[in-house]
Design an enzyme around this catalytic site. Sequence first.
Site, PDB file in Angstrom:
ATOM      1  CD  GLU A 144       0.410   1.131   3.114  1.00  0.00           C
ATOM      2  OE1 GLU A 144      -0.051   2.212   2.705  1.00  0.00           O
ATOM      3  OE2 GLU A 144       1.360   1.041   3.926  1.00  0.00           O
ATOM      4  CE  LYS A 202       4.985   2.014   2.188  1.00  0.00           C
ATOM      5  NZ  LYS A 202       3.859   1.696   2.991  1.00  0.00           N
ATOM      6  CG  ASN A 206       7.524   5.109   2.640  1.00  0.00           C
ATOM      7  OD1 ASN A 206       6.871   5.854   1.898  1.00  0.00           O
ATOM      8  ND2 ASN A 206       6.956   4.336   3.545  1.00  0.00           N
ATOM      9  CB  CYS A 258       5.095   5.224   7.013  1.00  0.00           C
ATOM     10  SG  CYS A 258       3.609   4.221   7.039  1.00  0.00           S
TER      11      CYS A 258
HETATM   12  C1  UDX Z   1       3.964   8.209   3.990  1.00  0.00           C
HETATM   13  C2  UDX Z   1       4.016   8.019   2.463  1.00  0.00           C
HETATM   14  O1  UDX Z   1       3.776   9.281   1.821  1.00  0.00           O
HETATM   15  C3  UDX Z   1       2.991   6.991   2.021  1.00  0.00           C
HETATM   16  O2  UDX Z   1       3.074   6.780   0.627  1.00  0.00           O
HETATM   17  C4  UDX Z   1       3.278   5.679   2.770  1.00  0.00           C
HETATM   18  O3  UDX Z   1       2.353   4.700   2.416  1.00  0.00           O
HETATM   19  C5  UDX Z   1       3.243   5.926   4.276  1.00  0.00           C
HETATM   20  O4  UDX Z   1       4.175   6.958   4.625  1.00  0.00           O
HETATM   21  P1  UDX Z   1       2.392   9.524   5.692  1.00  0.00           P
HETATM   22  O5  UDX Z   1       3.185   8.915   6.805  1.00  0.00           O
HETATM   23  O6  UDX Z   1       0.905   9.584   5.802  1.00  0.00           O
HETATM   24  O7  UDX Z   1       2.689   8.755   4.320  1.00  0.00           O
HETATM   25  O8  UDX Z   1       2.942  11.011   5.554  1.00  0.00           O
HETATM   26  P2  UDX Z   1       3.472  11.975   4.414  1.00  0.00           P
HETATM   27  O9  UDX Z   1       2.385  12.828   3.914  1.00  0.00           O
HETATM   28  O10 UDX Z   1       4.290  11.255   3.420  1.00  0.00           O
HETATM   29  O11 UDX Z   1       4.427  12.902   5.315  1.00  0.00           O
HETATM   30  C6  UDX Z   1       5.487  12.310   6.061  1.00  0.00           C
HETATM   31  C7  UDX Z   1       6.179  13.317   6.910  1.00  0.00           C
HETATM   32  O12 UDX Z   1       7.005  14.158   6.119  1.00  0.00           O
HETATM   33  C8  UDX Z   1       5.285  14.258   7.721  1.00  0.00           C
HETATM   34  O13 UDX Z   1       5.814  14.373   9.031  1.00  0.00           O
HETATM   35  C9  UDX Z   1       5.379  15.569   6.990  1.00  0.00           C
HETATM   36  O14 UDX Z   1       5.183  16.670   7.834  1.00  0.00           O
HETATM   37  C10 UDX Z   1       6.806  15.520   6.457  1.00  0.00           C
HETATM   38  N1  UDX Z   1       7.039  16.321   5.254  1.00  0.00           N
HETATM   39  C11 UDX Z   1       6.372  16.037   4.096  1.00  0.00           C
HETATM   40  C12 UDX Z   1       7.973  17.353   5.285  1.00  0.00           C
HETATM   41  O15 UDX Z   1       8.601  17.613   6.320  1.00  0.00           O
HETATM   42  N2  UDX Z   1       8.196  18.076   4.139  1.00  0.00           N
HETATM   43  C13 UDX Z   1       7.544  17.832   2.981  1.00  0.00           C
HETATM   44  O16 UDX Z   1       7.815  18.527   1.999  1.00  0.00           O
HETATM   45  C14 UDX Z   1       6.595  16.777   2.967  1.00  0.00           C
END
Ligand code: UDX
Length: 431
Positions: A144, A202, A206, A258
Amino acid sequence: MRISVIGCGYLGAVHAASMAKLGHDVVGIDVDPARVETLARGIAPFFEPGLSELLVEARDRLRFSVDMGAVRDADLHFIAVGTPQQPDSNAADLRYVEAAIDGLLPHLSAGDLVVGKSTVPVGTAARLAERVATTGARLAWNPEFLREGFAINDTLSPDRLVYGIAPGDEAAVTVLDEVYAGAIKGGTPRIVTDYATAELVKVAANAFLATKISFINAMAEIAEATGADVTQLADAIGHDPRIGRRFLNAGLGFGGGCLPKDIRGFMARAEELGVDQALSFLSEVDAINLRRRSRMVDLTRESVGGSLEGKNIAVFGLAFKPDSDDVRDSPALDVAMHLLDEGAHVVATDPKAIETARSKCPGLDYAPDAATAARDADAIVVVTEWAQYKTLDPHGLAPLVAARVIIDGRNCLDPAVWRAAGWHYRALGRP
Ligand code: UDX
């Protein structure tokens, strides 16, 4: 189709509800009776936009149970349990995946398809496939990619579908195509590959996202040493379509359930495979990310005169990102706890994550809203970029605080507006 989903955490609950929405008959299995009961009542056990509505909408085709025997009616079984970081190492803890397979095996029939969705170290699927094969069932791996806050949309309309299958198992492809028929018809690209590649897609995705964030945060460190502005730098390099502006927001960095644990688990697996050098850069990615949190505390200390002892600090944000109540490895909560450790009186607030934060960190003081948290503050720190914080009115807050000091940990405020209103504005990577 008749589907079971083993594990009803973030991934599993969303997956079960989304599969029912697609018209399949679904049973979700979880070991936690309270969670099962909440889901069965049509209530999402965590904050995810649209999930409660979907649980209610799909109620006729969706049930939940603690009894693994309830999977008997299904012939397709998704494994959606968590794979957290082990407490004493970087490696992923596979105990829930193993328990799910152990529980499922006695109920499998010849011809069933077991589909792994959990994020696992490469090599796991091949090992589990042998166990599943003893029942006459087969295994596929279908990772996913859902983002919290967009989880339903990411499940119903994914960017891509990846099927890791056993050599020649075209029947598994046919079954998965039927599950995701709508998305495939809508043009979602689908990659059919082997187990190892599917597992790697996956963690590679990440690792790439984490690297992109840490890259811009490394640039923020350089910007801080030179007086440059990292947000303008990101805008400028982001115009290059080979680079792209998304995931180049400098600030407190990544957290959540994640990215941090997946890059660590990936490094641990590479070490087992004897290719740790290939991923040694990820330890730097992790280190850059964690350094932003200490820098935020340093900036706050500097901004209140050199010591946090006895200072009132209002912390705006607790969730690891906006539109979530998840505080797992949250940079915001981490900063709040460090401020507390240095003797500050911390009052934290968040639109959704107060209860999840309170159960993890009962020592913090919590306020229901920004205005209450800001009362008598010597400094405000913005650590999660919720929409309501981005639009805060500096004139409205000014009479509440003891000193007009704001530290923007997410580069989400307009420095010109705050400075014009008489505030001392500091940010990460910006002058
Ligand atoms: C992530 C992946 O995007 C997703 O595809 C995977 O399945 C699970 O992990 P998620 O954990 O929901 O999803 O968060 P995401 O929106 O990716 O953000 C991750 C972290 O990065 C957050 O703490 C966010 O604040 C930070 N972030 C994101 C930044 O610091 N800068 C950015 O430009 C983008």
